[in-house]
Design an enzyme around this catalytic site. Structure first.
Site, short mmCIF file in Angstrom:
data_model
loop_
_atom_site.label_atom_id
_atom_site.label_comp_id
_atom_site.label_asym_id
_atom_site.label_seq_id
_atom_site.Cartn_x
_atom_site.Cartn_y
_atom_site.Cartn_z
CB ILE A 1 -4.05 13.12 7.34
CG1 ILE A 1 -3.59 11.60 6.81
CG2 ILE A 1 -3.12 13.84 8.10
CD1 ILE A 1 -2.39 11.42 5.96
CG LEU B 1 -3.90 -3.27 1.43
CD1 LEU B 1 -3.46 -4.57 0.94
CD2 LEU B 1 -5.05 -3.45 1.80
CB ALA B 2 -6.81 1.53 3.33
CE LYS C 1 -6.81 0.50 11.03
NZ LYS C 1 -5.87 0.33 9.93
CE1 TYR D 1 -10.91 4.77 11.25
CE2 TYR D 1 -9.77 3.66 13.29
CZ TYR D 1 -9.94 3.99 11.97
OH TYR D 1 -8.92 3.24 11.10
CD GLU E 1 -3.26 3.14 -6.76
OE1 GLU E 1 -4.09 3.65 -7.33
OE2 GLU E 1 -3.04 3.20 -5.45
N GLY F 1 0.89 -1.21 0.03
CA GLY F 1 0.10 0.00 0.04
C GLY F 1 0.84 1.08 -0.02
P1 NAI Z 1 -4.65 5.11 1.16
O1 NAI Z 1 -6.02 4.96 0.37
O2 NAI Z 1 -4.08 6.28 0.57
O3 NAI Z 1 -3.84 4.17 0.79
C1 NAI Z 1 -4.21 2.49 0.65
C2 NAI Z 1 -3.12 1.97 -0.19
O4 NAI Z 1 -3.76 0.43 -0.31
C3 NAI Z 1 -3.13 2.29 -1.49
O5 NAI Z 1 -1.60 2.18 -1.97
C4 NAI Z 1 -3.63 1.26 -2.38
O6 NAI Z 1 -3.13 1.03 -3.58
C5 NAI Z 1 -3.31 -0.03 -1.58
N1 NAI Z 1 -4.36 -1.22 -1.90
C6 NAI Z 1 -5.66 -1.01 -1.71
N2 NAI Z 1 -6.25 -2.36 -1.91
C7 NAI Z 1 -5.20 -2.99 -2.36
C8 NAI Z 1 -5.10 -4.52 -2.70
N3 NAI Z 1 -6.03 -5.06 -2.74
N4 NAI Z 1 -3.68 -4.93 -3.09
C9 NAI Z 1 -2.65 -4.12 -2.97
N5 NAI Z 1 -2.65 -2.78 -2.65
C10 NAI Z 1 -3.79 -2.50 -2.15
O7 NAI Z 1 -5.24 4.88 2.54
P2 NAI Z 1 -4.39 5.64 3.97
O8 NAI Z 1 -5.14 6.53 4.75
O9 NAI Z 1 -2.81 5.81 3.69
O10 NAI Z 1 -4.33 4.19 4.70
C11 NAI Z 1 -3.16 3.57 5.07
C12 NAI Z 1 -3.28 2.90 6.53
O11 NAI Z 1 -3.27 3.94 7.50
C13 NAI Z 1 -4.44 2.25 6.77
O12 NAI Z 1 -4.33 1.05 7.67
C14 NAI Z 1 -5.30 3.24 7.56
O13 NAI Z 1 -6.27 2.63 8.58
C15 NAI Z 1 -4.10 4.02 8.40
N6 NAI Z 1 -4.41 5.30 8.92
C16 NAI Z 1 -5.05 6.09 8.45
C17 NAI Z 1 -5.36 7.58 8.99
C18 NAI Z 1 -5.84 8.55 7.87
O14 NAI Z 1 -6.43 9.58 8.65
N7 NAI Z 1 -5.88 8.74 6.59
C19 NAI Z 1 -5.13 7.77 10.12
C20 NAI Z 1 -4.48 6.66 10.86
C21 NAI Z 1 -4.00 5.26 10.47
NA NA Z 2 -1.18 4.03 2.20
#
Ligand code: NAI
Ligand code: NA
Length: 396
Positions: free
Chosen positions: A273, A138-139, A243, A234, A74, A47
């Site tokens: 964020i 990953l999300a 989580k 959440y 992607e 991710g």
């Molecule tokens: P994002 O949507 O920017 O990134 C998600 C990533 O996962 C991307 O690189 C996407 O290509 C990849 N992905 C999704 N499905 C996939 C699959 N089947 N195979 C391969 N790659 C896949 O999301 P974000 O927010 O950066 O989330 C990342 C982590 O950070 C998560 O665990 C989220 O819970 C955590 N997080 C996010 C916060 C926020 O405010 N955005 C706060 C605290 C934790």
């Molecule tokens: Na990410």
């Protein structure tokens, strides 16, 4: 093609390649300004194409000279479709990494599948021998179980009650009444299946089985804890249950890794964020917009790159970790400030469409949303014709 933003149901259906380049560059510049530090050599990121995963990749690549392998899901541009932001982020990460003399590799596809794990394993064997860090960022809203073939869909719902609140309409920059529905037991289980720790564990197991983990190997995954203001939607909702499972997974992995490699599995809680994933969480954006305003006023606001730079430099590979009572690494410490959270709660209780712009940083929040899709950069001429085909002719 001249690319203008188009937002439908809070999803940007078009992205701007040159703006995505700016988004990656801005993060690289930040890391270069802050300086390098000693860290891992060979890193696998699941991710790593956007949000916290991309910021982790940039920090480790440009902060510690690490070679990075990224697995992301992607979509490529096609005819008048611009592809996803993560697609372009990968391309520009590669270009900048190449200039820097860093090694990089991108795998596009489903990280949940055994096929993807095998491809990555073969690559690591061939190119590196072993890795010293796995970042699991990953999300996703769905996951196909590689053993049974069954597909699970996650839900962003509350547990035991419905929750009233507002979502943000990004197009109109206004609030929209929204109700978070109560999850069924099955929806809770499915969310755990998708966003819990099962796949993280499968990755570590697969890498371990092939003897690809270096002595001192570490793995980290990300959680959000938030504050009482967001608990209902959440921490105590479906995603919070997932989580919790992720944290249980970390504890089990930590025991194994410690024993075998003197290694470590850890959970880090990150600040709220704007990302492609977080914008989907009902009511969360309103909290985010209020938080942005108060943290910017206090001078404590951070984005993804500030968070991940601090996590890796000061905490995971540094001498100043902020660790809570159950062992989580806490770069979200500034969001947790009690006085700040009191104010957030107060504002959440009185926010409406008349005072939205005064009491929240809706502008900054929407601006971040535009930027992760490649728009709103002063340095980009959005009237310029973009030749996506040429831009896309890069070796992946
Ligand atoms: P994002 O949507 O920017 O990134 C998600 C990533 O996962 C991307 O690189 C996407 O290509 C990849 N992905 C999704 N499905 C996939 C699959 N089947 N195979 C391969 N790659 C896949 O999301 P974000 O927010 O950066 O989330 C990342 C982590 O950070 C998560 O665990 C989220 O819970 C955590 N997080 C996010 C916060 C926020 O405010 N955005 C706060 C605290 C934790
Ligand atoms: Na990410």
């Amino acid at each position: 093609m001249i690319i203008k933003p188009a937002i439908k149901n809070n999803i940007c259906v078009r992205v701007h390649p040159i703006g995505c380049r700016e988004n990656v560059k801005r993060q690289i510049d930040y890391v270069k300004t802050k300086g390098s530090f000693k860290g891992p050599k060979n890193v696998l990121i699941i991710g790593g194409s956007s949000g916290y995963g991309l910021a982790s990749r940039v920090t480790l690549g440009f902060g510690c000279n690490a070679n990075t392998i990224n697995v992301s899901f992607e979509i490529e541009p096609k005819r008048n479709k611009t592809g996803t932001a993560g697609w372009w982020n990968n391309i520009y990460f590669q270009q900048f990494a190449k200039e820097e003399g860093l090694k990089y590799k991108d795998f596009i596809g489903d990280a949940f599948s055994f096929e993807m794990k095998q491809q990555v394993i073969d690559y690591i064997k061939r190119e590196y021998g072993k890795i010293d860090l796995l970042v699991y960022s990953l999300a996703s809203n769905r996951r196909t179980d590689p053993v049974t073939g069954e597909t699970y869909i996650s839900s962003l719902k509350s547990i035991g009650k419905t929750v009233d609140g507002y979502s943000i309409d990004i197009n109109k920059e206004c609030l929209k009444y929204e109700k978070m529905e109560e999850a069924t037991p099955e929806e809770i289980q499915n969310t755990i299946k998708v966003m819990g720790g099962e796949d993280w564990d499968l990755w570590v197991e697969a890498l371990m089985k092939e003897d690809l983990l270096e002595e001192g190997f570490k793995t980290v995954s990300y959680t959000y804890l938030g504050s009482p203001a967001t608990y209902d939607i959440y921490h105590e909702g479906t995603i919070g249950k997932a989580k919790n499972h992720l944290e249980e997974t970390a504890r089990a992995l930590n025991t194994t890794l410690k024993e075998k490699y003197n290694g470590q599995a850890l959970i880090s809680a990150s600040k709220a964020i704007v990302t492609k994933a977080s914008i989907y969480i009902p009511i969360f954006p309103v909290y985010g917009a209020i938080l942005y305003k108060l943290m910017k006023e206090a001078g404590t606001h951070e984005g993804e790159i500030e968070q991940k730079y601090r996590l890796f430099k000061d905490m995971v590979y540094g001498e100043e970790p902020i660790i809570d009572e159950v062992g989580r690494y806490r770069p979200d410490n500034l969001e947790q400030d009690e006085a700040l959270q009191e104010k957030v709660k107060e504002i959440l209780n009185k926010i409406d469409n008349d005072n939205l712009h005064e009491l929240s940083d809706i502008k900054g929040f929407v601006d971040d949303f535009m930027k992760i899709n490649g728009f709103n950069f002063d340095t980009v001429d959005y009237e310029q014709d973009v030749d996506m085909e040429t831009l896309n002719e890069v070796e992946l």
